[in-house]
Design a protein around this motif. Structure first.
Motif, PDB file in Angstrom:
ATOM      1  N   GLN A 101       0.832  -1.202   0.000  1.00  0.00           N
ATOM      2  CA  GLN A 101       0.000   0.000   0.000  1.00  0.00           C
ATOM      3  C   GLN A 101       0.864   1.249   0.000  1.00  0.00           C
ATOM      4  OE1 GLN A 101      -3.288  -0.197  -0.765  1.00  0.00           O
ATOM      5  NE2 GLN A 101      -4.235   0.152   1.209  1.00  0.00           N
ATOM      6  N   LEU A 102       1.902   1.240   0.822  1.00  0.00           N
ATOM      7  CA  LEU A 102       2.797   2.388   0.916  1.00  0.00           C
ATOM      8  C   LEU A 102       3.495   2.635  -0.422  1.00  0.00           C
ATOM      9  CD1 LEU A 102       4.150   4.603   2.581  1.00  0.00           C
ATOM     10  CD2 LEU A 102       5.817   2.927   3.364  1.00  0.00           C
ATOM     11  N   ARG A 103       3.914   1.570  -1.078  1.00  0.00           N
ATOM     12  CA  ARG A 103       4.572   1.708  -2.378  1.00  0.00           C
ATOM     13  C   ARG A 103       3.639   2.390  -3.384  1.00  0.00           C
ATOM     14  NH1 ARG A 103       8.676  -1.208  -4.421  1.00  0.00           N
ATOM     15  NH2 ARG A 103       8.420  -2.824  -2.830  1.00  0.00           N
ATOM     16  N   GLU A 104       2.398   1.912  -3.475  1.00  0.00           N
ATOM     17  CA  GLU A 104       1.432   2.491  -4.404  1.00  0.00           C
ATOM     18  C   GLU A 104       1.090   3.923  -4.021  1.00  0.00           C
ATOM     19  OE1 GLU A 104      -1.987   0.002  -4.633  1.00  0.00           O
ATOM     20  OE2 GLU A 104      -0.869  -1.783  -5.243  1.00  0.00           O
ATOM     21  N   PHE A 105       0.990   4.171  -2.731  1.00  0.00           N
ATOM     22  CA  PHE A 105       0.646   5.505  -2.247  1.00  0.00           C
ATOM     23  C   PHE A 105       1.744   6.507  -2.626  1.00  0.00           C
ATOM     24  CE2 PHE A 105       0.052   8.855   0.927  1.00  0.00           C
ATOM     25  CZ  PHE A 105      -1.320   8.990   0.945  1.00  0.00           C
ATOM     26  N   ILE A 106       2.994   6.127  -2.455  1.00  0.00           N
ATOM     27  CA  ILE A 106       4.111   7.002  -2.812  1.00  0.00           C
ATOM     28  C   ILE A 106       4.127   7.273  -4.317  1.00  0.00           C
ATOM     29  CG2 ILE A 106       6.629   7.143  -2.950  1.00  0.00           C
ATOM     30  CD1 ILE A 106       6.745   5.664  -0.264  1.00  0.00           C
ATOM     31  N   ASP A 107       3.899   6.237  -5.117  1.00  0.00           N
ATOM     32  CA  ASP A 107       3.878   6.412  -6.572  1.00  0.00           C
ATOM     33  C   ASP A 107       2.787   7.398  -6.986  1.00  0.00           C
ATOM     34  OD1 ASP A 107       5.964   4.677  -6.895  1.00  0.00           O
ATOM     35  OD2 ASP A 107       4.714   2.941  -7.414  1.00  0.00           O
ATOM     36  N   ASN A 108       1.589   7.247  -6.424  1.00  0.00           N
ATOM     37  CA  ASN A 108       0.489   8.152  -6.760  1.00  0.00           C
ATOM     38  C   ASN A 108       0.777   9.570  -6.289  1.00  0.00           C
ATOM     39  OD1 ASN A 108      -1.154   6.291  -8.030  1.00  0.00           O
ATOM     40  ND2 ASN A 108      -2.193   5.678  -6.162  1.00  0.00           N
ATOM     41  N   THR A 109       1.352   9.679  -5.087  1.00  0.00           N
ATOM     42  CA  THR A 109       1.668  10.999  -4.540  1.00  0.00           C
ATOM     43  C   THR A 109       2.650  11.736  -5.440  1.00  0.00           C
ATOM     44  OG1 THR A 109       1.246  10.320  -2.261  1.00  0.00           O
ATOM     45  CG2 THR A 109       2.705  12.203  -2.580  1.00  0.00           C
ATOM     46  N   LEU A 110       3.706  11.062  -5.872  1.00  0.00           N
ATOM     47  CA  LEU A 110       4.708  11.691  -6.721  1.00  0.00           C
ATOM     48  C   LEU A 110       4.139  12.066  -8.086  1.00  0.00           C
ATOM     49  CD1 LEU A 110       7.826   9.467  -5.891  1.00  0.00           C
ATOM     50  CD2 LEU A 110       7.339  11.794  -5.095  1.00  0.00           C
ATOM     51  N   ALA A 111       3.276  11.202  -8.627  1.00  0.00           N
ATOM     52  CA  ALA A 111       2.676  11.481  -9.933  1.00  0.00           C
ATOM     53  C   ALA A 111       1.800  12.723  -9.870  1.00  0.00           C
ATOM     54  CB  ALA A 111       1.862  10.267 -10.398  1.00  0.00           C
ATOM     55  N   TYR A 112       0.963  12.824  -8.846  1.00  0.00           N
ATOM     56  CA  TYR A 112       0.070  13.977  -8.731  1.00  0.00           C
ATOM     57  C   TYR A 112       0.835  15.242  -8.354  1.00  0.00           C
ATOM     58  CZ  TYR A 112      -4.231  11.406  -9.427  1.00  0.00           C
ATOM     59  OH  TYR A 112      -5.250  10.670  -9.999  1.00  0.00           O
ATOM     60  N   ALA A 113       1.894  15.105  -7.560  1.00  0.00           N
ATOM     61  CA  ALA A 113       2.704  16.265  -7.201  1.00  0.00           C
ATOM     62  C   ALA A 113       3.322  16.889  -8.450  1.00  0.00           C
ATOM     63  CB  ALA A 113       3.790  15.864  -6.206  1.00  0.00           C
ATOM     64  N   GLN A 114       3.767  16.050  -9.382  1.00  0.00           N
ATOM     65  CA  GLN A 114       4.349  16.545 -10.623  1.00  0.00           C
ATOM     66  C   GLN A 114       3.321  17.342 -11.427  1.00  0.00           C
ATOM     67  OE1 GLN A 114       7.528  16.241 -11.443  1.00  0.00           O
ATOM     68  NE2 GLN A 114       7.294  17.334 -13.384  1.00  0.00           N
ATOM     69  N   LEU A 115       2.070  16.885 -11.416  1.00  0.00           N
ATOM     70  CA  LEU A 115       1.021  17.554 -12.177  1.00  0.00           C
ATOM     71  C   LEU A 115       0.560  18.856 -11.518  1.00  0.00           C
ATOM     72  CD1 LEU A 115      -1.200  14.452 -13.066  1.00  0.00           C
ATOM     73  CD2 LEU A 115       0.251  15.746 -14.642  1.00  0.00           C
ATOM     74  N   GLU A 116       0.623  18.912 -10.195  1.00  0.00           N
ATOM     75  CA  GLU A 116      -0.011  20.013  -9.465  1.00  0.00           C
ATOM     76  C   GLU A 116       0.952  21.077  -8.952  1.00  0.00           C
ATOM     77  OE1 GLU A 116      -2.044  17.836  -6.428  1.00  0.00           O
ATOM     78  OE2 GLU A 116      -3.649  17.179  -7.759  1.00  0.00           O
ATOM     79  N   LYS A 117       2.249  20.906  -9.164  1.00  0.00           N
ATOM     80  CA  LYS A 117       3.211  21.802  -8.517  1.00  0.00           C
ATOM     81  C   LYS A 117       3.049  23.254  -8.958  1.00  0.00           C
ATOM     82  CE  LYS A 117       6.932  20.725 -11.819  1.00  0.00           C
ATOM     83  NZ  LYS A 117       8.304  20.196 -11.945  1.00  0.00           N
ATOM     84  N   GLU A 118       2.792  23.502 -10.242  1.00  0.00           N
ATOM     85  CA  GLU A 118       2.675  24.882 -10.704  1.00  0.00           C
ATOM     86  C   GLU A 118       1.444  25.563 -10.118  1.00  0.00           C
ATOM     87  OE1 GLU A 118       4.963  26.484 -12.249  1.00  0.00           O
ATOM     88  OE2 GLU A 118       6.222  24.692 -12.410  1.00  0.00           O
ATOM     89  N   VAL A 119       0.361  24.798  -9.985  1.00  0.00           N
ATOM     90  CA  VAL A 119      -0.879  25.364  -9.441  1.00  0.00           C
ATOM     91  C   VAL A 119      -0.703  25.733  -7.974  1.00  0.00           C
ATOM     92  CG1 VAL A 119      -3.322  24.940  -9.013  1.00  0.00           C
ATOM     93  CG2 VAL A 119      -2.237  24.012 -11.057  1.00  0.00           C
ATOM     94  N   VAL A 120      -0.036  24.876  -7.207  1.00  0.00           N
ATOM     95  CA  VAL A 120       0.170  25.133  -5.782  1.00  0.00           C
ATOM     96  C   VAL A 120       1.066  26.346  -5.570  1.00  0.00           C
ATOM     97  CG1 VAL A 120       1.168  24.208  -3.660  1.00  0.00           C
ATOM     98  CG2 VAL A 120      -0.272  22.765  -5.091  1.00  0.00           C
ATOM     99  N   LEU A 121       2.050  26.533  -6.442  1.00  0.00           N
ATOM    100  CA  LEU A 121       2.965  27.665  -6.299  1.00  0.00           C
ATOM    101  C   LEU A 121       2.288  29.001  -6.588  1.00  0.00           C
ATOM    102  CD1 LEU A 121       6.170  26.157  -7.964  1.00  0.00           C
ATOM    103  CD2 LEU A 121       5.855  26.730  -5.557  1.00  0.00           C
ATOM    104  N   ARG A 122       1.235  28.977  -7.379  1.00  0.00           N
ATOM    105  CA  ARG A 122       0.517  30.207  -7.719  1.00  0.00           C
ATOM    106  C   ARG A 122      -0.245  30.715  -6.493  1.00  0.00           C
ATOM    107  NH1 ARG A 122      -3.323  28.478 -11.694  1.00  0.00           N
ATOM    108  NH2 ARG A 122      -1.450  27.893 -12.845  1.00  0.00           N
ATOM    109  N   PRO A 123      -0.132  32.013  -6.128  1.00  0.00           N
ATOM    110  CA  PRO A 123      -0.835  32.532  -4.941  1.00  0.00           C
ATOM    111  C   PRO A 123      -2.342  32.332  -5.036  1.00  0.00           C
ATOM    112  CG  PRO A 123       0.809  34.091  -5.705  1.00  0.00           C
ATOM    113  CD  PRO A 123       0.718  33.031  -6.762  1.00  0.00           C
TER     114      PRO A 123
END
Length: 344
Positions: free
Chosen positions: A143-165
């Motif tokens: 579960q932890l392995r899959e959770f980390i993979d999903n977390t990293l994948a979504y973080a890559q997609l969402e990083k620009e949006v989160v950085l925007r004020p």
């Protein structure tokens, strides 16, 4: 799907009560009456939902979902059983057949509704919980392995949006230069919020309730300044407390929570943001130049997110990284305070 006629019941353990049903447990908890039989559709019943059912004083729980899947460890079912509240499971197809305010009787392997409908059920026992919880613990590494993979994948997609004020120009509450206390109905939120009474008295922080977190504030005698969220697990009384209401909208601008507020004649603004409503509250506080953020009940571990049915926490990791220099998480502070008191 046959409807059986009432027949003589041979089993000894019988629970009677009036059914109150809702597919969303958190919505049911806002209006369920003590002594009722809660009829829910809840997969992997979490601790917060179980605690709510216990506090509501339900007589029994009928679950049309999978109380435990065996994939995620969970103590919610165990809390109910140890409190003397039986759990029985039914097939989802039967859920619409149990109407609100129908008298029913649970008799181990069947539920008698009204005068003639009999629904087959299975009792969820402590032995079953132990077996499934052990299976989930053995599965945790994968579960932890899959959770980390999903977390990293979504973080890559969402990083620009989160950085925007993130700005809410319609918000009238001033956050700049002030402490902000964000309250979420997470594990042990009541105890941790109570332990912060001295801090609240000294700092007078802006009080933000994330959905049901607004009710948590009111229960402790505080009036929230802002309520943020989908508005699906906050009570009518909290919504009428005078707080500013900010509805978490989808990325396309749709905000389903607005419908409820408009029906109640309440003014609110909608705000689009990635991630959870907790993430939005953190970003809004930070990007409006608050001095310090203190949080109660936030979901921060893999276990927390799996309980909520989320398979990753990409946006949450990014948000915590962004606001980290101003963030103090008060999770577990009640236990630390108690331990310090005991040592003295």
């Amino acid at each position: 799907m046959a409807v059986s006629k009432r027949h003589s019941l041979q089993h000894s353990k019988v629970t009677k009560g009036i059914a109150q049903a809702d597919r969303l447990t958190k919505r049911l908890l806002m209006h369920i009456s003590p002594g009722s039989v809660a009829v829910i559709h809840h997969d992997d019943l979490d601790e917060l939902a179980a605690d709510g059912l216990i506090q509501a004083g339900v007589r029994a729980v009928i679950n049309a979902g999978q109380t435990m899947s065996g994939k995620t460890p969970g103590y919610g079912p165990l809390l109910l059983l140890k409190s003397g509240i039986p759990i029985v499971e039914i097939e989802p197809i039967w859920f619409p057949m149990i109407l609100n305010h129908k008298e029913l009787m649970i008799n181990n392997d069947e539920i008698v509704v009204g005068d003639e409908l009999i629904i087959p059920c299975n009792v969820f026992t402590i032995e079953k919980w132990l077996h499934l919880n052990t299976s989930a613990q053995n599965f945790l590494h994968e579960q932890l392995r899959e959770f980390i993979d999903n977390t990293l994948a979504y973080a890559q997609l969402e990083k620009e949006v989160v950085l925007r004020p993130l700005q809410c120009l319609e918000m009238s509450t001033v956050l700049a230069g002030r402490h902000v206390l964000i309250v979420v109905r997470g594990r042990e939120y009541k105890e941790d919020l109570a332990a912060l009474s001295g801090y609240i008295r000294r700092q007078h922080p802006v009080l933000i309730g994330v959905d049901g977190g607004a009710d948590a504030l009111l229960e402790q005698g505080y009036v929230p300044d802002i309520i943020i969220g989908d508005m699906d697990s906050v009570s009518d009384s909290a919504l009428h407390c005078g707080a500013e209401l900010i509805v978490h909208a989808y990325n396309n601008g749709e905000a389903p929570g607005m419908e409820r507020l408009e029906a109640m004649g309440l003014h609110a603004v909608s705000l689009s943001s990635y991630g959870t409503s907790e993430d939005m509250a953190l970003l809004l506080s930070y990007d409006h130049q608050c001095e310090q953020i203190v949080t109660v009940g936030l979901h921060s571990s893999m276990y927390d997110f799996l309980e909520k049915g989320r398979q990753g926490m990409g946006s949450t990791i990014l948000v915590r990284m962004k606001v980290g220099d101003k963030l103090t998480d008060a999770k577990g502070i009640a236990r630390l305070t108690e331990a310090q008191r005991d040592s003295n």
